[in-house]
Design a protein around this motif. Sequence first.
Motif, PDB file in Angstrom:
ATOM      1  N   THR A 186       0.844  -1.194   0.000  1.00 52.79           N
ATOM      2  CA  THR A 186       0.000   0.000   0.000  1.00 52.79           C
ATOM      3  C   THR A 186       0.875   1.237   0.000  1.00 52.79           C
ATOM      4  OG1 THR A 186      -0.123   0.163   2.405  1.00 52.79           O
ATOM      5  CG2 THR A 186      -1.795  -1.190   1.322  1.00 52.79           C
ATOM      6  N   GLY A 187       0.285   2.351  -0.419  1.00 51.00           N
ATOM      7  CA  GLY A 187       1.013   3.615  -0.392  1.00 51.00           C
ATOM      8  C   GLY A 187       0.052   4.762  -0.512  1.00 51.00           C
ATOM      9  N   SER A 188       0.452   5.906   0.053  1.00 52.36           N
ATOM     10  CA  SER A 188      -0.422   7.074  -0.003  1.00 52.36           C
ATOM     11  C   SER A 188      -0.321   7.773  -1.357  1.00 52.36           C
ATOM     12  CB  SER A 188      -0.048   8.047   1.123  1.00 52.36           C
ATOM     13  OG  SER A 188       1.311   8.426   1.016  1.00 52.36           O
ATOM     14  N   THR A 189       0.795   7.599  -2.069  1.00 48.53           N
ATOM     15  CA  THR A 189       0.950   8.191  -3.394  1.00 48.53           C
ATOM     16  C   THR A 189       0.692   7.150  -4.471  1.00 48.53           C
ATOM     17  OG1 THR A 189       2.594   9.712  -2.499  1.00 48.53           O
ATOM     18  CG2 THR A 189       2.482   9.508  -4.897  1.00 48.53           C
ATOM     19  N   TYR A 190       1.530   6.139  -4.494  1.00 48.82           N
ATOM     20  CA  TYR A 190       1.342   4.997  -5.384  1.00 48.82           C
ATOM     21  C   TYR A 190       1.519   3.739  -4.539  1.00 48.82           C
ATOM     22  CZ  TYR A 190       2.721   8.430  -8.941  1.00 48.82           C
ATOM     23  OH  TYR A 190       2.836   9.530  -9.728  1.00 48.82           O
ATOM     24  N   GLY A 191       0.590   2.817  -4.638  1.00 51.88           N
ATOM     25  CA  GLY A 191       0.832   1.531  -3.993  1.00 51.88           C
ATOM     26  C   GLY A 191       1.989   0.848  -4.678  1.00 51.88           C
ATOM     27  N   ILE A 192       1.912   0.765  -6.005  1.00 51.75           N
ATOM     28  CA  ILE A 192       2.989   0.191  -6.803  1.00 51.75           C
ATOM     29  C   ILE A 192       3.292   1.158  -7.934  1.00 51.75           C
ATOM     30  CG2 ILE A 192       3.718  -1.778  -8.203  1.00 51.75           C
ATOM     31  CD1 ILE A 192       1.601  -3.443  -6.810  1.00 51.75           C
ATOM     32  N   HIS A 193       4.556   1.530  -8.099  1.00 48.27           N
ATOM     33  CA  HIS A 193       4.942   2.463  -9.145  1.00 48.27           C
ATOM     34  C   HIS A 193       5.970   1.770 -10.030  1.00 48.27           C
ATOM     35  CE1 HIS A 193       6.290   6.816 -10.256  1.00 48.27           C
ATOM     36  NE2 HIS A 193       6.534   5.981 -11.236  1.00 48.27           N
ATOM     37  N   PHE A 194       5.570   1.474 -11.263  1.00 47.81           N
ATOM     38  CA  PHE A 194       6.494   0.894 -12.231  1.00 47.81           C
ATOM     39  C   PHE A 194       6.974   2.001 -13.168  1.00 47.81           C
ATOM     40  CE2 PHE A 194       4.015  -3.012 -11.228  1.00 47.81           C
ATOM     41  CZ  PHE A 194       5.081  -3.758 -10.738  1.00 47.81           C
ATOM     42  N   ASP A 195       8.264   2.267 -13.139  1.00 43.54           N
ATOM     43  CA  ASP A 195       8.841   3.292 -13.984  1.00 43.54           C
ATOM     44  C   ASP A 195       9.584   2.672 -15.171  1.00 43.54           C
ATOM     45  OD1 ASP A 195       9.087   5.918 -14.568  1.00 43.54           O
ATOM     46  OD2 ASP A 195      10.752   6.328 -13.221  1.00 43.54           O
ATOM     47  N   GLY A 196       9.680   1.341 -15.151  1.00 45.35           N
ATOM     48  CA  GLY A 196      10.264   0.610 -16.262  1.00 45.35           C
ATOM     49  C   GLY A 196       9.263  -0.422 -16.731  1.00 45.35           C
ATOM     50  N   SER A 197       9.749  -1.568 -17.162  1.00 42.72           N
ATOM     51  CA  SER A 197       8.833  -2.643 -17.549  1.00 42.72           C
ATOM     52  C   SER A 197       9.006  -3.785 -16.574  1.00 42.72           C
ATOM     53  CB  SER A 197       9.147  -3.118 -18.971  1.00 42.72           C
ATOM     54  OG  SER A 197      10.489  -3.583 -19.059  1.00 42.72           O
ATOM     55  N   ALA A 198       7.979  -4.589 -16.425  1.00 39.96           N
ATOM     56  CA  ALA A 198       8.050  -5.678 -15.424  1.00 39.96           C
ATOM     57  C   ALA A 198       7.233  -6.852 -15.935  1.00 39.96           C
ATOM     58  CB  ALA A 198       7.517  -5.211 -14.091  1.00 39.96           C
TER      59      ALA A 198
END
Length: 198
Positions: free
Chosen positions: A186-198
């Motif tokens: 969990t997160g207050s901004t992004y729970g999960i932030h992908f800035d690349g590929s996954a």
Amino acid sequence: FAGAEINLTVDGGEIGGIMLNSNYAAAATMDVKNGAVIEKVDLEVSSASDGSNVVAPVTVSADSTVKDMFHAVYSANQLVKVLEAGGNALLVNNITTSNKLTVKDGAYLDGNGKTIDFAGNFNGYEKALNLEGGATVKNLSFKNSGTACYVGAKDVLIEGCVLVGSNGLYQSYTSGTVTFKDSIITGSTYGIHFDGSA
């Protein structure tokens, strides 16, 4: 086995587990040879008076196997130093630290059901726990972190964890596999932030 003067030789055979405690001195050693197979070796980390870690050295011959070797850690200082050395760490206590932590390539951090409290020292863009390639973090909860887990390399495992932060997980500029099992992110901004590929 606990004590400063232990010099243990495992000469062949199969053993379920060994706990070795160097007990504030570097005199304890273990030598594994002649085809010996050991399932687990628990290296109890002692703290010397100067704050350094004392861990009994283990040598394993080419024809022998230690399937799992980890350092039992009791304090933030021990945890930082074990991870910096690229070792596997298992938490015995809850830990509070202001240090950023890195689980190095191929190593693991086993929270053993405990919590790491980062005491609000990191903002949402700072990475409290960094995972290198092949790293594993499991059975661990986070408190008061910025980004709980940062994946800057491919192929990591997050299992049995509760990752709470401004970014519960941040994965950046890489391709690879991030595997989640039985975890809450969990997160207050992004729970999960992908800035690349996954």
